[in-house]
Enzyme design. Structure first.
Site, PDB file in Angstrom:
ATOM      1  N   ASP A   1       0.794  -0.917  -0.284  1.00 35.51           N
ATOM      2  CA  ASP A   1      -0.163   0.083   0.308  1.00 35.51           C
ATOM      3  C   ASP A   1       0.898   1.163  -0.069  1.00 35.51           C
ATOM      4  O   ASP A   1       1.648   0.972   0.901  1.00 35.51           O
ATOM      5  CB  ASP A   1      -0.437  -0.016   0.964  1.00 35.51           C
ATOM      6  CG  ASP A   1      -2.094  -1.199   0.740  1.00 35.51           C
ATOM      7  OD1 ASP A   1      -2.497  -1.467   0.053  1.00 35.51           O
ATOM      8  OD2 ASP A   1      -2.598  -0.872   2.152  1.00 35.51           O
TER       9      ASP A   1
ATOM     10  N   HIS B   1       4.676  -7.443  -0.172  1.00 34.52           N
ATOM     11  CA  HIS B   1       4.961  -9.133  -0.935  1.00 34.52           C
ATOM     12  C   HIS B   1       5.052  -8.484  -2.166  1.00 34.52           C
ATOM     13  O   HIS B   1       5.276  -8.793  -2.934  1.00 34.52           O
ATOM     14  CB  HIS B   1       3.061  -8.914  -1.239  1.00 34.52           C
ATOM     15  CG  HIS B   1       1.664  -9.030   0.344  1.00 34.52           C
ATOM     16  ND1 HIS B   1       1.899  -9.745   0.879  1.00 34.52           N
ATOM     17  CD2 HIS B   1       1.527  -7.211   1.192  1.00 34.52           C
ATOM     18  CE1 HIS B   1       0.602  -9.948   2.129  1.00 34.52           C
ATOM     19  NE2 HIS B   1       1.101  -8.107   2.057  1.00 34.52           N
TER      20      HIS B   1
ATOM     21  N   SER C   1       8.367   3.326   5.077  1.00 33.19           N
ATOM     22  CA  SER C   1       9.626   3.745   4.659  1.00 33.19           C
ATOM     23  C   SER C   1       9.569   3.644   2.659  1.00 33.19           C
ATOM     24  O   SER C   1       8.322   3.835   2.643  1.00 33.19           O
ATOM     25  CB  SER C   1       9.742   2.911   4.733  1.00 33.19           C
ATOM     26  OG  SER C   1      11.693   2.517   4.170  1.00 33.19           O
TER      27      SER C   1
END
Length: 264
Positions: A86, A142, A227
């Site tokens: 995201d 992911h 980050s």
């Protein structure tokens, strides 16, 4: 004068001992009391988390939370390459002769970003997404493709902020900060998932340090606090989605573009 002062403060706060101190507190039981404050301050969608906030042991435990099943469906179209996180797209575009152009007004060389790895030759005319995770975002990373690990490299460095101020006013933040790089071979070539540490991020961790392959969407790694991920696609193996541009927000599993065979 204000920018100079902010740069100085940022330089001082980028020391690893400060990051370790903040990280140690965020993992302590006492930090649990701060979870509701962070949820309110950053408007975090806590209802997506797999557990109620009271079940998390610490602030760090909450920030590295997993989500309820089905919260991030994967794009199922043919040859899709999905967003690993995201994030907000900070920069996106073709790589020009080994240089990533105009990331908040700065250029980055692959040689510096990838610590002069031999892998950089594969990406000199490839494609890049720079993906920024804010404190509000889900912090797990992911696999953007199905494939096997070719190599992993951990590069020690600073912990400068990777927000708009850090990328605009600090020199070469993405190449100076701590990085954990995963090179993944897929059916049509290779991708590099460059995980860049940031201010007050005490570490970047693999979800399973022994994993040697991933299916698309598998849990790959996670940041402790926010980050950036720099996602590199090998030259000639990727066609970006036409509707994405810097400033857009993406969710993990959404379509970034399509893989294609490299032309000989």
């Amino acid at each position: 004068m204000a920018k100079t002062l902010l740069r100085l403060m940022t330089e001082l706060s980028s020391r690893k001992w400060i990051s370790r101190t903040v990280g140690a507190f965020s993992k302590s039981r006492g930090s649990k009391a701060f979870i509701p404050y962070f949820v309110r301050t950053y408007n975090i969608p806590a209802q997506e988390a797999e557990k109620d906030w009271k079940e998390y042991r610490s602030l760090n435990d909450f920030f590295t939370r997993k989500l309820k099943p089905g919260m991030r469906p994967l794009d199922s179209s043919e040859h899709a390459l999905i967003s690993p996180v995201d994030a907000k797209i900070t920069a996106a575009g073709p790589i020009s002769a080994g240089t990533i152009l105009n990331v908040k007004g700065q250029n980055y060389t692959l040689a510096e970003l990838l610590n002069h790895s031999p892998h950089l030759e594969k990406y000199k005319h490839g494609y890049v997404f720079v993906l920024y995770l804010s404190p509000r975002d889900y912090h797990r990373i992911h696999a953007p493709v199905s494939g096997r690990k070719m190599e992993s490299e951990h590069i020690k460095g600073k912990v400068y902020p990777v927000n708009d101020f850090g990328l605009t006013h600090m020199k070469s933040v993405l190449s100076r900060n701590e990085r954990l790089i995963t090179y993944i071979e897929h059916d049509y070539g290779e991708v590099a998932v460059v995980k860049v540490g940031a201010m007050n991020v005490s570490s970047i961790q693999y979800a399973d340090a022994d994993a040697r392959a991933w299916a698309q969407g598998d849990d790959l790694a996670y940041f402790e606090f926010g980050s950036t991920v720099v996602l590199l696609m090998q030259t000639g193996t990727f066609e970006p989605a036409s509707d994405l541009k810097p400033g857009d927000s993406v969710k993990m599993g959404s379509l970034l573009g399509r893989l294609k065979p490299k032309q000989s």
